[in-house]
Write an enzyme that holds these catalytic residues in place. Structure first.
Site: not given
Length: 789
Positions: A44, A270, A280
């Protein structure tokens, strides 16, 4: 030195390690399910990429390359309020820097807006989607919990014609934000709450950086992501574990529509690093709040920050290969990353000398005006590289201020009055006089005698000084700025904040030390931006590519070297009062309060009593694995506990947690049993620790699971599933319970808001009770803080 940092030859590092995704792809190709592998990296564009993304980049592009396929670069740009062209450009720059190449396979979800809209219309026409006009609060109220089914929206029964009309009017801009959403019509009683009629389109009045004002409705992630994969012919859609519950919705969307291909989603663990935040939103907060200088601040875990700090793509690749691809989340020690960086820079960074905190030394018997050129190698003997430079020696030199103590403790092998040391590559100096500033009393100069080395390399009169100091000639040194970067946070888990605190309270105040009076040897006078060097005895440094100027270099410390003296000083309280020769490099050392002598001395005594092999093992556990000293001794003394520990960390690499559970939880349960009689293995204990670290269960639940394992053995994951012990971490489900608890106790709410902060424990207890003890405590605290504020 005029060239960029010298790189070792690009030798093949060997075959890639096997992992479950690679095995899946191999089986798919062998079975003929796919003729060509097509993966994708779908970021994104709402921030800069961080090291966690690097693992995904290397995995997706690496697998495609390995199997002769292709990896698409696709931007998931469906949220115009948070996206920007700056992020698109930075992401492409970072992916290319890591070695990702996509050729003509650059795509944007916004390229498919018209097709995605058509797919949404198709769902409506098939009776599988409807326009819902509930508010967000009403939607949450009807969603249910993990133990209760949801209830149908009153708008679920709208006709196909009405839904088509409303959806078209949403696109036309007739309604304000929040008035309607398009929801998939699936099952409000589904055990997977992602399947309870999730929204797939919402109204968003924000200008898109690519499409401008052409759209005022935008698809949500699950809808856009799955269909973009199908449009592009992705064969293996590789996501991180937080999307595991989304897979069922991913499949439902693909199977409900007439799509050009049938992609499948696979999840892997992850990358989580301690002393780091990966959110983020939080990284953006650090930037916007001025905590760091920007997304490329060398303390940031962003790829841009790591690049500016001097970390190479090869080091990141080696790190990702070392930690591997797993199916369960775990916390990786940042020391492992730092070790990979050191190993990489060791072969590419030439050795030079720099004095960061200069102390003037006059060599009284060295003739004035004389300059002796000393040939000094760039590389140590264990690095297969060649090259040298000339280092000038003159009457006045600078040494590190921390390398001198006027009243030194025992085992001080650096400079002191009457003590002799070796100058690196040169002769020997003996301190004869200390000169002080008359106003402040500060030591400003040392008067020393100089003895050149004999041909044998030994000091005069047969003495062998144990200390060797780095230095620079005062008349020839170059002025430089040096930035000592450390860990941005002072605690292992900055996100795990206490009630009423913010993660910013865990910042390490010493994460950046800027030194402006530094002196470096003259071979660095023409060093170029982006070059790597090792300052001997200091660390690996990188010439800042932004702030450096010709003749005025700025050096960023990429990673420190090990400092044996600082470690020794930390272990010896009797010497701690003396000025340390170098400040501790790690945030953990800076944050660690000094322990009283009574706590340290027994550890040294216990180490001394161990057999040499066991003592060495204990020290390895302390130094390399970060295990507390007393725990390390216990493990080194007991072969059975040590075996369980090693088996556990082989499955789940969290050494401190494994040691803690083996010693303090498991050993208590053993009682009269021997470790060899246990009905489970150390690997299963590692599996239990992984369930704690990835948030599947809490520590309290883990103790219940361990008790059952002690009695009957078995897989902890199977026990958790069989007994329904999974921790509830769904914010929507917990928010409803929190709302019910708050509404049921208005008196306690009033007293809390009047200043009785201790009542937070009461509310937490009520929520935990209502959830059967399965609620995630951190999430409960966060929700209660927000609701009660």
């Amino acid at each position: 030195m005029t060239t960029q940092s010298q790189r070792p030859s690009d030798a093949d590092s060997g075959g890639a390690a096997s992992n479950f995704i690679r095995n899946i792809i191999s089986e798919d190709l062998a079975a003929g399910r796919h003729k060509r592998v097509v993966t994708r990296f779908p970021p994104e564009p709402n921030g800069y990429l961080h090291i966690g993304h690097a693992k995904s980049i290397l995995l997706n592009f690496g697998l495609a390359s390995e199997f002769g396929g292709v990896c698409h670069m696709r931007f998931d740009d469906t949220n115009p309020a948070a996206e920007d062209l700056e992020y698109v450009e930075s992401i492409q720059r970072d992916v290319r820097w890591l070695g990702g190449e996509w050729g003509d396979k650059l795509f944007f979800a916004s390229d498919y807006f018209e097709r995605l809209y058509a797919f949404a219309v198709e769902l409506i026409q098939k009776g599988k989607a409807y326009v819902c006009s509930l508010s967000e609060a009403e939607t949450r109220e009807l969603r249910g919990t993990v133990t209760e089914p949801g209830r149908d929206s009153p708008y679920r029964s709208r006709s196909v014609e009405e839904n088509l009309d409303l959806f078209a009017r949403m696109r036309a801009g007739e309604f304000p934000e929040g008035a309607h959403v398009l929801r998939a019509k699936i099952d409000m009683a589904a055990p997977n709450m992602k399947m309870r009629d999730p929204p797939i389109y919402r109204i968003k009045r924000a200008r898109h950086y690519r499409t401008g004002d052409a759209w005022c409705i935008y698809p949500l992630y699950d809808f856009a992501h799955s269909l973009s994969d199908a449009i592009e012919g992705i064969t293996h859609s590789i996501c991180t574990l937080e999307f595991e519950n989304n897979r069922e919705l991913y499949d439902w969307i693909i199977e409900s529509l007439d799509v050009p291909s049938r992609p499948r989603q696979y999840e892997f663990a992850r990358l989580n690093l301690n002393y780091t935040v990966m959110s983020k939103r939080k990284l953006l907060g650090l930037v916007k709040g001025g905590v760091v200088s920007g997304w490329d601040d060398p303390r940031m875990p962003t790829i841009a920050g790591l690049r500016r700090r001097g970390v190479t793509p090869e080091a990141i690749r080696a790190f990702c290969e070392e930690i591997g691809v797993a199916k369960t989340n775990s916390m990786v020690d940042i020391a492992k990353f730092e070790s990979c960086v050191r190993d990489d820079l060791n072969l590419r960074a030439p050795r030079v000398m720099a004095v960061l905190r200069p102390l003037r030394v006059v060599l009284e018997n060295f003739p004035e005006g004389k300059v002796e050129e000393i040939d000094a190698p760039y590389w140590p003997e264990d690095v297969p590289r060649q090259g040298s430079r000339k280092v000038p020696l003159s009457r006045v030199v600078y040494i590190e201020r921390d390398d001198f103590l006027e009243d030194p403790p025992k085992k001080w092998f650096r400079l002191a009055p009457g003590q002799q040391v070796r100058l690196r590559y040169a002769g020997f100096i003996t301190c004869r006089e200390v000169v002080r500033d008359q106003a402040t009393g500060e030591v400003i100069e040392l008067r020393c005698t100089y003895d050149p080395p004999a041909k044998t390399g030994e000091a005069p009169e047969g003495r062998k000084p144990k200390g060797t100091l780095h230095w620079v000639s005062a008349a020839h040194a170059i002025a430089a700025e040096v930035r000592l970067y450390g860990r941005l946070f002072a605690v292992e888990r900055p996100d795990a904040v206490e009630e009423g605190k913010d993660f910013l309270e865990n910042l390490n105040p010493g994460s950046l030390v800027t030194l402006t009076g530094c002196r470096v040897e003259p071979s660095l006078s023409t060093i170029e931006k982006g070059s790597h060097v090792q300052f001997e005895r200091q660390g690996f440094f990188f010439v800042d590519p932004v702030d450096s100027a010709p003749g005025a270099p700025v050096f960023n410390r990429t990673v420190a070297l090990k400092d044996s003296w600082s470690k020794l000083a930390a272990e010896k309280p009797a010497q701690a009062a003396a000025p340390a020769p170098r400040a501790p490099d790690s945030a953990a050392q800076r944050a660690q309060p000094a322990k009283p002598k009574a706590e340290r001395a027994p550890l040294e005594e216990r180490l001394a009593r161990l057999e040499p092999a066991r003592a060495e093992k204990a020290r390895h556990l302390i130094d390399a694995r970060g295990i507390p000293g007393d725990d390390a001794v216990v493990l080194a003394e007991d072969d059975g506990l040590l075996r369980l520990f090693e088996e556990a960390v082989a499955v789940h690499d969290n050494a401190r947690s494994a040691a803690n559970w083996v010693i303090h939880s498991l050993s208590r349960e053993l009682k009269d049993k021997k470790t060899g009689d246990l009905p489970f293995t150390g690997a299963q204990l590692g599996e239990l620790l992984a369930l704690i670290d990835d948030g599947t269960i809490s520590g309290k639940i883990a103790k219940d699971v361990l008790a059952e394992m002690m009695q009957q053995g078995g897989s902890p994951k199977a026990i958790v599933e069989r007994r329904g012990l999974r921790q509830v971490a769904d914010e929507g489900a917990l928010e409803r319970i929190v709302d019910q608890v708050v509404a049921a106790h208005p008196g306690e709410v009033s007293r809390f808001r009047a200043g009785n902060a201790k009542l937070i424990g009461f509310f937490v207890g009520q929520v935990m009770k209502a959830s059967g003890g399965k609620a995630n405590p951190d999430l409960v605290n966060a929700l209660l803080t927000r609701k009660l504020a």
